[in-house]
Scaffold this motif. Structure first.
Motif, PDB file in Angstrom:
ATOM      1  N   ARG A 199       0.792  -1.229   0.026  1.00 20.61           N
ATOM      2  CA  ARG A 199      -0.018   0.156  -0.071  1.00 20.61           C
ATOM      3  C   ARG A 199       0.880   1.317   0.051  1.00 20.61           C
ATOM      4  O   ARG A 199       2.097   1.202   0.345  1.00 20.61           O
ATOM      5  CB  ARG A 199      -1.103   0.036   1.160  1.00 20.61           C
ATOM      6  N   PRO A 200       0.278   2.386  -0.391  1.00 22.79           N
ATOM      7  CA  PRO A 200       1.132   3.569  -0.491  1.00 22.79           C
ATOM      8  C   PRO A 200       1.759   3.908   0.768  1.00 22.79           C
ATOM      9  O   PRO A 200       0.997   3.781   1.941  1.00 22.79           O
ATOM     10  CB  PRO A 200      -0.081   4.616  -0.863  1.00 22.79           C
ATOM     11  N   GLY A 201       2.815   4.401   0.857  1.00 28.65           N
ATOM     12  CA  GLY A 201       3.775   4.878   2.032  1.00 28.65           C
ATOM     13  C   GLY A 201       4.452   3.711   2.823  1.00 28.65           C
ATOM     14  O   GLY A 201       5.372   4.057   3.518  1.00 28.65           O
ATOM     15  N   GLN A 202       4.182   2.441   2.482  1.00 29.87           N
ATOM     16  CA  GLN A 202       4.870   1.255   2.938  1.00 29.87           C
ATOM     17  C   GLN A 202       6.207   1.463   2.530  1.00 29.87           C
ATOM     18  O   GLN A 202       6.356   1.353   1.238  1.00 29.87           O
ATOM     19  CB  GLN A 202       4.385  -0.030   2.704  1.00 29.87           C
ATOM     20  N   VAL A 203       7.298   1.087   3.499  1.00 28.03           N
ATOM     21  CA  VAL A 203       8.494   0.997   3.028  1.00 28.03           C
ATOM     22  C   VAL A 203       8.974  -0.637   2.361  1.00 28.03           C
ATOM     23  O   VAL A 203       8.332  -1.650   3.101  1.00 28.03           O
ATOM     24  CB  VAL A 203       9.550   1.052   4.099  1.00 28.03           C
ATOM     25  N   HIS A 204       9.577  -0.691   1.274  1.00 26.06           N
ATOM     26  CA  HIS A 204       9.557  -2.001   0.939  1.00 26.06           C
ATOM     27  C   HIS A 204      10.595  -2.118   0.087  1.00 26.06           C
ATOM     28  O   HIS A 204      11.460  -1.084  -0.318  1.00 26.06           O
ATOM     29  CB  HIS A 204       8.404  -2.594   0.098  1.00 26.06           C
ATOM     30  N   ARG A 205      11.104  -3.291  -0.158  1.00 25.24           N
ATOM     31  CA  ARG A 205      12.383  -3.593  -1.111  1.00 25.24           C
ATOM     32  C   ARG A 205      12.143  -5.077  -1.895  1.00 25.24           C
ATOM     33  O   ARG A 205      11.659  -6.051  -1.375  1.00 25.24           O
ATOM     34  CB  ARG A 205      13.481  -3.872  -0.189  1.00 25.24           C
ATOM     35  N   PHE A 206      12.647  -4.871  -3.195  1.00 29.36           N
ATOM     36  CA  PHE A 206      12.452  -6.105  -3.826  1.00 29.36           C
ATOM     37  C   PHE A 206      13.844  -6.915  -3.756  1.00 29.36           C
ATOM     38  O   PHE A 206      14.881  -6.266  -3.313  1.00 29.36           O
ATOM     39  CB  PHE A 206      12.186  -5.724  -5.482  1.00 29.36           C
ATOM     40  N   SER A 207      13.752  -8.083  -3.908  1.00 28.91           N
ATOM     41  CA  SER A 207      14.992  -9.106  -3.902  1.00 28.91           C
ATOM     42  C   SER A 207      15.418  -8.916  -5.404  1.00 28.91           C
ATOM     43  O   SER A 207      14.708  -8.119  -6.130  1.00 28.91           O
ATOM     44  CB  SER A 207      14.687 -10.510  -3.685  1.00 28.91           C
ATOM     45  N   LYS A 208      15.856  -9.754  -6.178  1.00 27.31           N
ATOM     46  CA  LYS A 208      16.509  -9.510  -7.390  1.00 27.31           C
ATOM     47  C   LYS A 208      15.186  -9.574  -8.241  1.00 27.31           C
ATOM     48  O   LYS A 208      14.310 -10.393  -8.446  1.00 27.31           O
ATOM     49  CB  LYS A 208      17.229 -10.660  -7.909  1.00 27.31           C
TER      50      LYS A 208
END
Length: 295
Positions: free
Chosen positions: A84-93
């Motif tokens: 959702r908007p504003g959530q901190v996130h990070r993809f793997s490869k």
């Protein structure tokens, strides 16, 4: 599009890439993995960042690990991840992601639809595991939405956008039902005592870190509260409270440029030294080192 990133916080927030959507509408649906087809080419997918729009990933392969709000989730074929908007996130490869991706710009749907579909229910888990019938229905709805999205010749732009909103609403209603039922099933497994404690912590963690104070406010003995929380989570009430405080501190350190002392005050530590000591005990890092690592 880097100039369009919102730079007022510790990490970048990337806006919805309108230029990449068909006809410039406020949504996109298509395959994952197509380089630059659904996200800003400058977005640091494999680094911590935020977006100001919704992303729904339906996986056809896996496992894939994805971080959302500092928690790691592992998704595999048939799973759905809703960020959702504003959530901190990070993809793997990012080249490991396979399936369908749906992105939505806030404001594309009318308020009634937003409320009916719970678009901003941040209390719902981001990772969903639909069973066979629900997965089939979701896939069919996404396929229909994709056909409508890609068909720009049949209808004039205004009608095309209206049809997309209706098709998108059908997808979101399915997603919302899945998300709510998943959360309710998990809550039914939890003791009522823990549920009340959890809700109280979510409401008051920034001003109340005392297990005894929560027990008194809820009308339970400390021993009863300890048993309920341990049965539901495997940890102590104090550990549960501290984990929530640490999460909020991490969010503020990542999202904002607030001085360390003000971050501490915002989560209930008016003394900066006590906040730094608490944060270090739970993360093995100082608040300053945590913020520097993200940047």
């Amino acid at each position: 599009m880097t100039d369009n990133a919102i730079r007022g916080s510790g990490i970048s927030t990337f806006p919805f890439p309108v230029g990449l959507s068909v006809g410039g509408v406020g949504m996109h649906v298509g395959p994952m993995g197509a380089q630059g087809a659904w996200h800003d080419a400058h977005a640091p997918l494999e680094r911590v960042h935020r977006i100001d729009f919704h992303v729904v990933l339906l996986f056809t392969d896996g496992p894939v690990r994805h971080m959302v709000d500092f928690s790691e989730y592992e998704a595999t074929a048939g799973d759905v991840l809703w960020i959702r908007p504003g959530q901190v996130h990070r993809f793997s490869k990012s080249n490991e992601y396979r399936g369908t991706v749906l992105t939505m710009q806030p404001g594309f749907l009318p308020r009634a639809t937003v409320e009916a579909t719970g678009l901003y229910r941040y209390d719902l888990a981001p990772l969903l595991h639909p069973d066979g019938p629900r997965l089939a229905g979701l896939r069919a709805a996404l396929d229909q939405l994709r056909r409508e999205y890609e068909d720009t010749a049949t209808l004039p732009p205004s009608l095309h956008a209206a049809v997309l909103r209706h098709s998108l609403t059908a997808v979101l209603l399915r997603l919302a039902h899945l998300a709510v039922s998943t959360t309710e099933a998990a809550r039914r497994q939890a003791d009522t005592t823990f549920t009340l404690f959890r809700d109280a912590v979510e409401r008051d963690f920034a001003v109340n870190h005392s297990v005894s104070a929560y027990a008194d406010a809820l009308g339970y003995s400390r021993r009863t509260l300890v048993r309920a929380v341990r049965a539901a989570t495997g940890e102590t009430p104090k550990g549960f409270i501290d984990k929530r405080v640490v999460l909020e501190a991490k969010r503020l350190l990542a999202h904002t440029d607030l001085p360390i002392g003000r971050v501490g005050a915002a989560v209930g530590f008016p003394d900066p030294a006590n906040f730094s000591k608490f944060f270090h005990q739970h993360t093995d890092m100082t608040p300053a080192a945590f913020r520097a690592e993200l940047r």
